[in-house]
Enzyme design. Structure first.
Site, mmCIF file in Angstrom:
data_model
loop_
_atom_site.group_PDB
_atom_site.id
_atom_site.type_symbol
_atom_site.label_atom_id
_atom_site.label_comp_id
_atom_site.label_asym_id
_atom_site.label_seq_id
_atom_site.Cartn_x
_atom_site.Cartn_y
_atom_site.Cartn_z
ATOM 1 N N ALA A 62 40.595 26.862 39.759
ATOM 2 C CA ALA A 62 39.133 26.748 39.807
ATOM 3 C C ALA A 62 38.601 25.854 38.678
ATOM 4 O O ALA A 62 37.629 25.121 38.863
ATOM 5 C CB ALA A 62 38.513 28.132 39.724
ATOM 6 N N GLU A 64 39.628 23.212 37.583
ATOM 7 C CA GLU A 64 39.733 21.780 37.916
ATOM 8 C C GLU A 64 38.746 21.360 39.017
ATOM 9 O O GLU A 64 38.637 20.160 39.322
ATOM 10 C CB GLU A 64 41.164 21.430 38.361
ATOM 11 C CG GLU A 64 42.173 21.351 37.228
ATOM 12 C CD GLU A 64 42.546 22.699 36.636
ATOM 13 O OE1 GLU A 64 42.699 23.668 37.404
ATOM 14 O OE2 GLU A 64 42.650 22.790 35.395
ATOM 15 N N VAL A 87 38.585 33.376 41.585
ATOM 16 C CA VAL A 87 38.999 33.789 40.241
ATOM 17 C C VAL A 87 39.049 35.319 40.210
ATOM 18 O O VAL A 87 38.070 35.990 40.563
ATOM 19 C CB VAL A 87 38.043 33.256 39.145
ATOM 20 C CG1 VAL A 87 38.697 33.388 37.775
ATOM 21 C CG2 VAL A 87 37.644 31.811 39.408
ATOM 22 N N ALA A 91 43.726 40.841 32.489
ATOM 23 C CA ALA A 91 43.652 41.747 31.346
ATOM 24 C C ALA A 91 42.979 41.099 30.129
ATOM 25 O O ALA A 91 42.616 41.783 29.171
ATOM 26 C CB ALA A 91 45.059 42.199 30.981
ATOM 27 N N THR A 92 42.832 39.778 30.169
ATOM 28 C CA THR A 92 42.267 39.079 28.998
ATOM 29 C C THR A 92 40.920 38.441 29.349
ATOM 30 O O THR A 92 40.428 38.578 30.474
ATOM 31 C CB THR A 92 43.230 37.958 28.542
ATOM 32 O OG1 THR A 92 43.216 36.922 29.544
ATOM 33 C CG2 THR A 92 44.640 38.468 28.338
ATOM 34 N N HIS A 94 40.379 35.349 29.773
ATOM 35 C CA HIS A 94 40.595 34.081 30.485
ATOM 36 C C HIS A 94 39.625 33.937 31.665
ATOM 37 O O HIS A 94 39.032 32.871 31.885
ATOM 38 C CB HIS A 94 42.051 34.044 30.972
ATOM 39 C CG HIS A 94 42.467 32.748 31.596
ATOM 40 N ND1 HIS A 94 42.778 31.633 30.844
ATOM 41 C CD2 HIS A 94 42.612 32.378 32.880
ATOM 42 C CE1 HIS A 94 43.106 30.640 31.661
ATOM 43 N NE2 HIS A 94 43.005 31.070 32.899
ATOM 44 N N PHE A 119 28.712 26.105 46.083
ATOM 45 C CA PHE A 119 29.538 26.949 45.212
ATOM 46 C C PHE A 119 30.194 28.050 46.047
ATOM 47 O O PHE A 119 29.578 29.066 46.367
ATOM 48 C CB PHE A 119 28.634 27.546 44.137
ATOM 49 C CG PHE A 119 29.341 28.358 43.103
ATOM 50 C CD1 PHE A 119 30.142 27.762 42.149
ATOM 51 C CD2 PHE A 119 29.193 29.745 43.057
ATOM 52 C CE1 PHE A 119 30.786 28.512 41.172
ATOM 53 C CE2 PHE A 119 29.833 30.507 42.088
ATOM 54 C CZ PHE A 119 30.629 29.886 41.144
ATOM 55 N N ARG A 133 35.625 39.380 51.113
ATOM 56 C CA ARG A 133 34.719 38.216 51.214
ATOM 57 C C ARG A 133 35.385 37.002 51.853
ATOM 58 O O ARG A 133 34.771 35.958 51.996
ATOM 59 C CB ARG A 133 34.206 37.866 49.802
ATOM 60 C CG ARG A 133 33.216 38.898 49.290
ATOM 61 C CD ARG A 133 33.097 38.921 47.785
ATOM 62 N NE ARG A 133 32.158 39.961 47.352
ATOM 63 C CZ ARG A 133 32.431 41.265 47.324
ATOM 64 N NH1 ARG A 133 33.614 41.719 47.706
ATOM 65 N NH2 ARG A 133 31.513 42.136 46.937
#
Ligand code: INI
Length: 182
Positions: A62, A64, A87, A91-92, A94, A119, A133
């Site tokens: 995503a 890019e 996306v 756990a982080t 990011h 989008f 979705r």
């Protein structure tokens, strides 16, 4: 009592015939993005677009999407673009960086170039939310994005046509333009 003012409505129809579309889609989470892509193409095709009018470009993730969306917009070939990604929260932190830069970058791409960039990036906490979705309970966001791309392309086209008409009136007033003798 209501007034008599009848505003001029400028709306985009949903016929894709004769319009050109670019789709940029991320490979990351392709289980989801492939389904979004198929539905976006389906929406365009069922609205009158032909194979020659739809290009698909793939990018790694995503993050890019914005650069390629902007490059595609700058070619001048497309009436609208659809950016597809998914996306999933990990756990982080990011996820937050990818989501915010992807949405910001895609908005910038359309604002900088004037080409609509739809989008269609799912930002989900769980895989189940994404599946919902991408063709299950929540419909398919790819199909919605395809239709929205057509509407944006058409309404932009109408706006261009209208502004051309009013510019002509301003440049050539009734009675023609008179040149001053030197
Ligand atoms: N890219 C995605 O499209 N979805 C994700 O869920 C994701 N996660 O979670 O990491 C993801 N990361 C990759 C990123 O988009 C870039 O491709 C990578 O960082 C290289 O620039």
């Amino acid at each position: 009592m209501a007034g008599k003012l009848l505003p001029v409505k400028i709306e985009g129809g949903l016929s894709a015939a004769g319009l050109r579309f670019g789709i940029v889609v991320s490979r990351f989470n392709s289980f989801i993005t492939d389904r979004l892509l198929a539905a976006a193409v389906d929406a365009l095709e069922r609205s009158g677009a032909t194979s020659a009018d739809v290009d698909v470009v793939r990018v790694p993730g995503a993050f890019e999407l914005p650069l390629l969306a902007k490059k595609m917009a700058l070619t001048g070939r497309y009436d609208a673009l659809v950016a597809i990604g998914c996306v999933l929260r990990g756990a982080t932190s990011h996820y937050d960086y990818v989501c915010s830069e992807t949405s910001r970058g895609l908005q910038l791409a359309q604002m900088d170039t004037g080409v609509p960039v739809l989008f269609c990036v799912l930002t989900c906490d769980t895989l189940e939310q994404a599946i919902d979705r991408a063709g299950l309970k929540g419909g398919n966001k790819g199909f919605e994005a395809g239709l929205a791309a057509i509407e944006m392309a058409r309404v932009s086209q109408k706006l261009r046509a209208n502004s051309g008409a009013s510019l002509k009136t301003a440049a050539a007033p009734a009675g023609g333009t008179k040149r001053r003798k030197k």
